[in-house]
Design an enzyme around this catalytic site. Structure first.
Site, PDB file in Angstrom:
ATOM      1  CG  ASP A  73      56.031  57.973  50.366  1.00 49.01           C
ATOM      2  OD1 ASP A  73      56.257  58.646  51.381  1.00 49.01           O
ATOM      3  OD2 ASP A  73      55.705  58.473  49.285  1.00 49.01           O
ATOM      4  CB  THR A 106      52.512  61.307  52.828  1.00 50.18           C
ATOM      5  OG1 THR A 106      53.417  60.207  52.926  1.00 50.18           O
ATOM      6  CG2 THR A 106      53.252  62.486  52.226  1.00 50.18           C
ATOM      7  CB  THR A 107      51.418  57.231  56.247  1.00 52.71           C
ATOM      8  OG1 THR A 107      52.239  56.872  55.138  1.00 52.71           O
ATOM      9  CG2 THR A 107      50.511  56.074  56.590  1.00 52.71           C
ATOM     10  CG  ASP A 404      59.646  60.513  52.526  1.00 52.49           C
ATOM     11  OD1 ASP A 404      59.359  61.237  51.567  1.00 52.49           O
ATOM     12  OD2 ASP A 404      58.943  59.552  52.889  1.00 52.49           O
TER      13      ASP A 404
END
Length: 543
Positions: A73, A106-107, A404
């Site tokens: 994550d 987020t990545t 998520d």
């Protein structure tokens, strides 16, 4: 003036300022400052690049006190990293703001920002002014968002047929450590969101969803409880392990005699006084228990503890109790059971009691660990996801993965448009931005074209992490998209034999993808506008 330096005049009477302590300062200006920023941002992006997609690799983070975290994550990785460089910290905040606002992607947002910075470096080397690059990026971002609007598809949220929601949640969970049972996890996440969602207002109250974990068992044992799980047990081992048709008294006052608020001292000089004091305390305990019984309660949830005498009296009076229940948990129990939190025994009435069909104690293996489950509540909207796993790291990563998935489903409740995953949306936007660049006659066309190339970094990383030849794979998909005008074509990361993401059921929320593009552009524009850094000499400006 004396705080920062002194004013002096040259031989022509022109004033100038002599700055203090300049030998202790370090300064980078112009292209040197830009190069320092670019290197920092690229380093952070390259760290996360290998974690992107369903075949992305995990990172092991070890804290200074030896605590180990294994995750892919992006927000968690950057949060656990010890970052010194100020621009690198901006990238960490970028990932965090994506996590706070959307909860997923987020990545991808950091990889995109890194690619934009990398492209900007080449433009700076060609002598293009940073402001012109920033303006070009802003124009390109608007074109990309318009293209996303065109390629997005909407679907009705149907409580009886939540398959589309489950498939979108499965896309999110596909890259996580729990992907071996990601269908079940996706169903749990969708069920949890739909239980608490207000579809009329298009809103989801996350406060009503509690995620609890317990080491032991396996991931497949994870369940959704329509109620509340509390990591506590009954206060006395001889109390019943199950209470049916529970009427809960939810108290924030302790089971103990009242004490003066001011400092006080009580001298007990003889046996009679001591006996009177003991009798007074016993009478107070009895009165408290009677008040609870009189209100009709058959279970007490108390925020504070109580001593053995009160505990024994509760057992004698057949009134099961739970002590030391934390503030957030007690609020959730009140919401779930429809009860009121009562600060004084005198205020307790029948109307303020919570109701639950069953309250039972769970025990786990041979560890003597126990938890309370409050089910069949009056307000069925409060739910708990109870995660099991072989060790603490798996349980923690499963919690992050479920978070998520919950965020993705919440975003679809807010805006039910989806775009296609596997880099399909990025390639479609890249083609649209590239076409727009050809229409621009000013210098910004170079920045717009660079933005189109940066968008391709996401499908490139997906192909690379899946063990496919990245450039060949991207070129093939891009040419097919350009030829057929089909925005559903993406990278076949799972080798299913089709590049059609609709057939592969790889979906991402429109909101998440739009936010990634806008946030990444915003941060890169901010970085490009910094051309001068002053910092103490002991603070490293170089990566």
């Amino acid at each position: 003036m004396s705080g920062i330096g002194s004013l002096a005049f040259d031989e022509y009477g022109r004033p100038f300022i002599i700055m203090k302590d300049q030998e202790k300062q370090k300064r980078l200006t112009g292209i040197e400052a830009h190069k320092s920023h670019i290197l920092a941002a690229k380093t952070i992006a390259s760290t996360l690049r290998t974690s992107l997609g369903p075949k992305g690799l995990d990172k092991m983070m070890v804290s200074p006190d030896g605590e180990v975290t294994i995750t892919n994550d992006g927000a968690t990785i950057l949060d656990k990293m010890d970052v010194e460089h100020q621009i690198a910290k901006l990238m960490v905040q970028l990932s965090k703001s994506q996590d706070d606002e959307i909860g997923d992607g987020t990545t991808g947002v950091v990889v995109l920002a890194g690619a934009l910075i990398e492209q900007a470096e080449q433009l700076l080397d060609r002598g293009i002014h940073p402001i012109r690059i920033a303006d070009g990026y802003e124009m390109a971002a608007q074109v990309a968002v318009k293209e996303l609007d065109k390629v997005a598809e909407s679907f009705p949220i149907d409580l009886k047929n939540p398959d589309k929601l489950i498939e979108t949640a499965m896309t999110t969970l596909g890259s996580k450590i729990i992907n071996k049972c990601h269908r079940k996890m996706a169903e749990i996440a969708v069920d949890a969101i739909l239980s608490v969602a207000d579809l009329e207002r298009k809103d989801v109250d996350f406060e009503l969803i509690k995620v609890e974990g317990k080491v032991g068992g396996k991931l497949e044992d994870t369940v959704l409880v329509k109620g509340v799980i509390v990591d506590k047990d009954f206060s006395h081992p001889q109390m019943p392990k199950e209470v049916k048709d529970a009427k809960l008294a939810i108290l924030t006052c302790p089971f103990e005699p009242p004490k003066p608020k001011t400092k006080h001292k009580l001298d007990v000089t003889n046996v009679e006084d001591y006996k009177k004091l003991r009798e007074y305390e016993r009478q107070k305990f009895t009165d408290m228990v009677e008040l609870v019984k009189k209100a009709g309660a058959n279970l007490v949830i108390c925020q504070w503890g109580f001593d053995d005498e009160a505990n024994h009296l509760l057992l004698q009076k057949e009134l099961p109790a739970v002590r030391w229940v934390g503030g957030p948990e007690i609020e959730l129990i009140a919401i779930a059971t429809g009860g009121r939190i009562v600060p004084r025994f005198e205020e307790l009435t029948t109307e303020k009691l919570g109701e639950a069909g069953i309250v039972r104690e769970l025990s786990f293996g041979t560890t003597k660990d126990r938890m309370l489950v409050i089910e069949k509540c009056k307000n069925s909207r409060a739910v708990t996801i109870f995660i099991r796993g072989g060790n603490k790291m798996i349980v923690e990563e499963a919690k992050r993965s479920i978070h998520d998935a919950l965020c993705v489903i919440r975003n679809l409740v807010r805006d039910n448009r989806i775009v296609f995953g596997g880099g399909a949306a990025e390639i479609a936007c890249s083609l649209a931005v590239g076409k727009e660049a050809d229409k621009i006659s000013t210098l910004e066309q170079y920045a717009v074209r660079a933005f189109a190339e940066a968008l391709e970094s996401v499908p490139l990383a997906l192909a690379e992490n899946s063990g496919l030849p990245p450039i060949n794979t991207l070129a093939e998909v891009k040419s097919q998209q350009a030829k057929n005008g089909d925005p559903k074509l993406g990278i076949d990361c799972l080798n299913k034999g089709t590049k059609d993401m609709k057939k592969q059921q790889v979906f991402e929320p429109y909101l998440s993808k739009k936010q990634q593009i806008l946030l990444a552009t915003q941060v890169v524009k901010m970085i490009l506008k910094i051309d001068d850094i002053r910092a103490p000499a002991d603070m490293g400006l170089d990566m």
